[in-house]
Motif scaffolding. Structure first.
Motif, short mmCIF file in Angstrom:
data_model
loop_
_atom_site.label_atom_id
_atom_site.label_comp_id
_atom_site.label_asym_id
_atom_site.label_seq_id
_atom_site.Cartn_x
_atom_site.Cartn_y
_atom_site.Cartn_z
N GLY A 157 94.72 -4.80 -12.14
CA GLY A 157 94.96 -4.86 -13.58
C GLY A 157 96.40 -5.01 -14.02
N TRP A 158 97.29 -5.31 -13.10
CA TRP A 158 98.71 -5.44 -13.45
C TRP A 158 99.12 -6.90 -13.55
CZ3 TRP A 158 101.23 -1.37 -15.12
CH2 TRP A 158 100.80 -0.11 -14.73
N ALA A 159 99.95 -7.20 -14.53
CA ALA A 159 100.70 -8.44 -14.58
C ALA A 159 102.07 -8.09 -14.00
CB ALA A 159 100.82 -8.93 -16.01
N VAL A 160 102.67 -8.99 -13.25
CA VAL A 160 103.84 -8.64 -12.45
C VAL A 160 105.04 -9.52 -12.77
CG1 VAL A 160 104.72 -8.42 -10.07
CG2 VAL A 160 102.30 -7.95 -10.56
N CYS A 161 106.20 -8.87 -12.90
CA CYS A 161 107.50 -9.55 -12.96
C CYS A 161 108.29 -9.11 -11.74
CB CYS A 161 108.27 -9.16 -14.21
SG CYS A 161 107.66 -9.89 -15.71
N VAL A 162 108.74 -10.06 -10.94
CA VAL A 162 109.53 -9.76 -9.76
C VAL A 162 111.01 -9.79 -10.14
CG1 VAL A 162 110.17 -10.50 -7.42
CG2 VAL A 162 107.79 -10.71 -8.21
N ILE A 163 111.71 -8.74 -9.76
CA ILE A 163 113.16 -8.64 -9.95
C ILE A 163 113.73 -8.34 -8.57
CG2 ILE A 163 115.05 -7.45 -11.12
CD1 ILE A 163 112.79 -6.62 -13.22
N ALA A 164 114.45 -9.29 -8.02
CA ALA A 164 114.92 -9.18 -6.64
C ALA A 164 116.43 -8.92 -6.58
CB ALA A 164 114.61 -10.46 -5.87
N THR A 165 116.83 -8.19 -5.54
CA THR A 165 118.26 -8.07 -5.28
C THR A 165 118.76 -9.44 -4.82
OG1 THR A 165 117.98 -7.45 -2.95
CG2 THR A 165 118.03 -5.63 -4.58
N THR A 181 120.30 -10.35 -2.14
CA THR A 181 119.97 -10.64 -0.74
C THR A 181 118.48 -10.90 -0.58
OG1 THR A 181 121.85 -9.31 0.00
CG2 THR A 181 120.17 -9.83 1.64
N ALA A 182 117.64 -10.11 -1.23
CA ALA A 182 116.19 -10.34 -1.16
C ALA A 182 115.85 -11.73 -1.66
CB ALA A 182 115.44 -9.28 -1.95
N ALA A 183 116.56 -12.18 -2.67
CA ALA A 183 116.29 -13.51 -3.25
C ALA A 183 116.53 -14.63 -2.24
CB ALA A 183 117.15 -13.73 -4.49
N THR A 184 117.40 -14.40 -1.26
CA THR A 184 117.63 -15.42 -0.24
C THR A 184 116.52 -15.42 0.82
OG1 THR A 184 118.99 -14.03 1.23
CG2 THR A 184 120.14 -15.24 -0.55
N TRP A 185 115.70 -14.40 0.83
CA TRP A 185 114.62 -14.27 1.81
C TRP A 185 113.29 -14.80 1.30
CZ3 TRP A 185 114.71 -8.93 4.71
CH2 TRP A 185 115.98 -8.71 5.24
N ILE A 186 113.14 -14.92 -0.02
CA ILE A 186 111.83 -15.24 -0.61
C ILE A 186 111.94 -16.48 -1.51
CG2 ILE A 186 110.92 -12.89 -0.48
CD1 ILE A 186 111.78 -12.43 -3.36
N ASP A 187 110.81 -17.05 -1.83
CA ASP A 187 110.75 -18.22 -2.71
C ASP A 187 110.50 -17.73 -4.13
OD1 ASP A 187 110.11 -20.50 -4.16
OD2 ASP A 187 109.01 -21.42 -2.49
N LEU A 188 111.55 -17.59 -4.90
CA LEU A 188 111.44 -17.07 -6.26
C LEU A 188 110.59 -17.97 -7.16
CD1 LEU A 188 115.07 -15.81 -6.83
CD2 LEU A 188 113.03 -14.43 -6.46
N ASP A 189 110.72 -19.27 -7.01
CA ASP A 189 109.93 -20.18 -7.82
C ASP A 189 108.44 -20.03 -7.53
OD1 ASP A 189 112.20 -21.19 -9.07
OD2 ASP A 189 112.43 -22.81 -7.60
N ALA A 190 108.09 -19.89 -6.27
CA ALA A 190 106.68 -19.70 -5.91
C ALA A 190 106.16 -18.37 -6.45
CB ALA A 190 106.50 -19.76 -4.40
N LEU A 191 106.98 -17.32 -6.38
CA LEU A 191 106.55 -16.03 -6.92
C LEU A 191 106.40 -16.10 -8.43
CD1 LEU A 191 108.61 -13.50 -4.78
CD2 LEU A 191 106.14 -13.84 -4.76
N ALA A 192 107.30 -16.80 -9.09
CA ALA A 192 107.19 -16.97 -10.55
C ALA A 192 105.92 -17.73 -10.90
CB ALA A 192 108.42 -17.67 -11.10
N ALA A 193 105.60 -18.74 -10.12
CA ALA A 193 104.37 -19.50 -10.37
C ALA A 193 103.13 -18.63 -10.14
CB ALA A 193 104.32 -20.74 -9.48
N THR A 194 103.19 -17.78 -9.12
CA THR A 194 102.07 -16.89 -8.82
C THR A 194 101.89 -15.84 -9.90
OG1 THR A 194 102.38 -17.18 -6.44
CG2 THR A 194 101.20 -15.21 -7.13
N THR A 195 102.99 -15.29 -10.38
CA THR A 195 102.91 -14.18 -11.33
C THR A 195 102.81 -14.63 -12.78
OG1 THR A 195 105.32 -14.00 -11.59
CG2 THR A 195 104.29 -12.68 -9.83
#
Length: 182
Positions: free
Chosen positions: A32-40, A42-56
Protein backbone atom coordinates in the motif's frame (compact mmCIF):
# COMPACT_ATOMS: atom_id res chain seq x y z
CA UNK A 1 -13.88 8.26 -4.34
CA UNK A 2 -10.12 8.49 -4.92
CA UNK A 3 -7.80 7.68 -2.06
CA UNK A 4 -4.52 9.59 -1.96
CA UNK A 5 -1.47 7.36 -1.92
CA UNK A 6 0.48 6.85 1.29
CA UNK A 7 3.98 8.09 0.47
CA UNK A 8 7.14 6.50 1.81
CA UNK A 9 10.55 8.10 1.48
CA UNK A 10 13.05 5.30 0.86
CA UNK A 11 16.42 6.81 1.78
CA UNK A 12 19.15 4.58 0.40
CA UNK A 13 22.85 4.55 1.26
CA UNK A 14 25.65 2.76 -0.59
CA UNK A 15 25.63 -0.77 0.77
CA UNK A 16 25.01 -3.95 -1.23
CA UNK A 17 21.24 -4.22 -0.46
CA UNK A 18 20.74 -1.01 -2.49
CA UNK A 19 21.49 -3.10 -5.58
CA UNK A 20 18.22 -4.99 -4.98
CA UNK A 21 15.83 -2.07 -4.47
CA UNK A 22 14.03 -3.01 -7.68
CA UNK A 23 13.07 -6.30 -5.95
CA UNK A 24 11.87 -4.50 -2.83
CA UNK A 25 9.79 -1.67 -4.28
CA UNK A 26 7.02 -3.92 -5.69
CA UNK A 27 6.60 -5.43 -2.21
CA UNK A 28 6.20 -1.92 -0.79
CA UNK A 29 3.53 -1.19 -3.44
CA UNK A 30 1.76 -4.43 -2.58
CA UNK A 31 1.72 -3.23 1.03
CA UNK A 32 0.00 0.00 0.00
CA UNK A 33 2.93 2.40 -0.22
CA UNK A 34 3.85 4.80 -2.99
CA UNK A 35 7.63 5.27 -2.94
CA UNK A 36 10.08 8.12 -3.48
CA UNK A 37 13.73 7.06 -3.57
CA UNK A 38 16.26 9.49 -2.11
CA UNK A 39 19.80 8.20 -2.55
CA UNK A 40 23.13 9.27 -1.16
CA UNK A 41 25.54 10.41 -3.88
CA UNK A 42 27.55 7.19 -3.67
CA UNK A 43 24.42 5.00 -3.72
CA UNK A 44 23.30 6.90 -6.81
CA UNK A 45 26.39 5.66 -8.66
CA UNK A 46 25.42 2.06 -7.85
CA UNK A 47 21.79 2.14 -9.03
CA UNK A 48 19.77 3.25 -12.04
CA UNK A 49 17.87 6.28 -10.75
CA UNK A 50 15.88 6.71 -13.95
CA UNK A 51 14.69 3.12 -13.83
CA UNK A 52 13.71 3.49 -10.16
CA UNK A 53 11.85 6.71 -10.95
CA UNK A 54 10.00 4.94 -13.74
CA UNK A 55 9.15 2.05 -11.40
CA UNK A 56 7.97 4.28 -8.57
CA UNK A 57 6.33 7.05 -10.55
CA UNK A 58 8.21 9.53 -8.37
CA UNK A 59 11.44 11.19 -9.34
CA UNK A 60 14.47 9.72 -7.61
CA UNK A 61 16.51 12.40 -5.91
CA UNK A 62 20.17 12.72 -5.00
CA UNK A 63 20.71 16.47 -4.83
CA UNK A 64 18.49 19.25 -3.53
CA UNK A 65 16.90 21.35 -6.21
CA UNK A 66 18.22 24.89 -6.51
CA UNK A 67 15.96 27.76 -5.42
CA UNK A 68 13.49 28.83 -8.11
CA UNK A 69 14.02 25.64 -10.13
CA UNK A 70 10.66 24.46 -11.43
CA UNK A 71 11.20 20.81 -10.58
CA UNK A 72 8.54 18.61 -9.05
CA UNK A 73 8.48 18.65 -5.25
CA UNK A 74 8.51 15.47 -3.25
CA UNK A 75 5.08 14.49 -1.94
CA UNK A 76 4.55 14.65 1.80
CA UNK A 77 5.83 11.46 3.44
CA UNK A 78 3.77 9.45 5.88
CA UNK A 79 6.80 7.31 6.76
CA UNK A 80 10.52 7.10 6.11
CA UNK A 81 12.60 3.98 5.59
CA UNK A 82 16.38 4.33 5.64
CA UNK A 83 17.45 1.13 3.90
CA UNK A 84 20.20 0.32 3.63
CA UNK A 85 21.69 2.63 6.23
CA UNK A 86 25.50 2.51 6.35
CA UNK A 87 27.92 3.14 9.21
CA UNK A 88 28.77 6.52 7.72
CA UNK A 89 25.15 7.57 7.16
CA UNK A 90 24.03 6.47 10.62
CA UNK A 91 26.84 8.36 12.36
CA UNK A 92 26.36 11.51 10.27
CA UNK A 93 22.59 11.39 10.75
CA UNK A 94 22.90 11.01 14.52
CA UNK A 95 25.29 13.97 14.66
CA UNK A 96 22.87 16.16 12.71
CA UNK A 97 25.04 16.44 9.62
CA UNK A 98 23.06 17.34 6.51
CA UNK A 99 25.75 17.40 3.83
CA UNK A 100 23.64 15.40 1.35
CA UNK A 101 19.97 15.53 0.44
CA UNK A 102 19.48 12.07 1.94
CA UNK A 103 20.88 13.14 5.31
CA UNK A 104 19.01 16.43 5.17
CA UNK A 105 15.74 14.57 4.64
CA UNK A 106 16.48 12.16 7.48
CA UNK A 107 17.33 15.03 9.82
CA UNK A 108 14.21 17.00 8.87
CA UNK A 109 11.96 13.99 9.24
CA UNK A 110 13.13 13.47 12.84
CA UNK A 111 11.11 16.57 13.72
CA UNK A 112 8.17 15.88 11.40
CA UNK A 113 6.38 13.35 13.55
CA UNK A 114 6.36 10.58 10.95
CA UNK A 115 7.52 7.04 11.69
CA UNK A 116 11.13 6.39 10.73
CA UNK A 117 12.57 2.92 10.35
CA UNK A 118 16.25 2.28 9.68
CA UNK A 119 17.71 -0.98 8.39
CA UNK A 120 21.46 -0.82 9.00
CA UNK A 121 23.84 -2.70 6.76
CA UNK A 122 26.98 -2.38 8.85
CA UNK A 123 29.81 -4.88 9.23
CA UNK A 124 30.02 -6.43 12.72
CA UNK A 125 33.50 -4.98 13.26
CA UNK A 126 32.20 -1.45 12.55
CA UNK A 127 29.32 -2.00 14.96
CA UNK A 128 31.97 -2.31 17.69
CA UNK A 129 33.13 1.26 17.08
CA UNK A 130 32.13 3.52 20.00
CA UNK A 131 30.65 6.18 17.69
CA UNK A 132 28.21 3.63 16.27
CA UNK A 133 26.78 2.65 19.67
CA UNK A 134 26.34 6.32 20.56
CA UNK A 135 24.66 7.02 17.22
CA UNK A 136 22.27 4.09 17.58
CA UNK A 137 21.33 5.24 21.08
CA UNK A 138 20.78 8.84 19.92
CA UNK A 139 18.60 7.81 16.99
CA UNK A 140 16.62 5.34 19.10
CA UNK A 141 16.04 8.05 21.72
CA UNK A 142 14.79 10.31 18.91
CA UNK A 143 12.16 7.69 18.02
CA UNK A 144 13.81 5.92 15.10
CA UNK A 145 13.04 2.20 14.92
CA UNK A 146 16.38 0.53 14.23
CA UNK A 147 16.34 -2.99 12.91
CA UNK A 148 18.88 -5.58 14.01
CA UNK A 149 21.35 -6.06 11.16
CA UNK A 150 22.03 -9.64 12.25
CA UNK A 151 18.33 -10.46 11.91
CA UNK A 152 17.66 -8.66 8.63
CA UNK A 153 20.90 -9.14 6.67
CA UNK A 154 21.83 -12.31 4.82
CA UNK A 155 24.09 -13.30 1.95
CA UNK A 156 22.62 -13.57 -1.51
CA UNK A 157 23.70 -16.21 -4.01
CA UNK A 158 26.28 -13.77 -5.38
CA UNK A 159 27.86 -13.46 -1.91
CA UNK A 160 26.77 -9.85 -1.38
CA UNK A 161 24.84 -8.74 1.65
CA UNK A 162 21.13 -8.31 1.10
CA UNK A 163 18.12 -7.88 3.34
CA UNK A 164 15.33 -10.20 4.21
CA UNK A 165 12.95 -7.63 2.77
CA UNK A 166 9.93 -9.34 4.34
CA UNK A 167 11.35 -8.52 7.79
CA UNK A 168 11.89 -4.90 6.75
CA UNK A 169 8.28 -4.66 5.55
CA UNK A 170 7.01 -6.29 8.75
CA UNK A 171 8.88 -3.67 10.80
CA UNK A 172 7.51 -0.91 8.58
CA UNK A 173 3.97 -2.25 9.09
CA UNK A 174 4.43 -2.37 12.83
CA UNK A 175 5.92 1.12 13.07
CA UNK A 176 3.25 2.64 10.85
CA UNK A 177 0.20 0.82 12.16
CA UNK A 178 -1.60 4.09 13.02
CA UNK A 179 -0.73 5.51 9.58
CA UNK A 180 -2.12 2.43 7.85
CA UNK A 181 -5.31 2.47 9.93
CA UNK A 182 -6.23 6.02 8.99
Amino acid sequence: MTVDPRWLYLVASAAPPVLRLEEFIPALYADGWAVCVIATPTAATWIDLDALAATTGCLARVHPRPPRQQEESLPRAEAVLAAPATFNSINKWASGTSDTLALGVLNEMLGAGVPIIAAPCVKPVLRQHPAYAESIARLTNAGVVLLDPDATTRRAEDGLATFDWSQVIAALREATRSVVDR
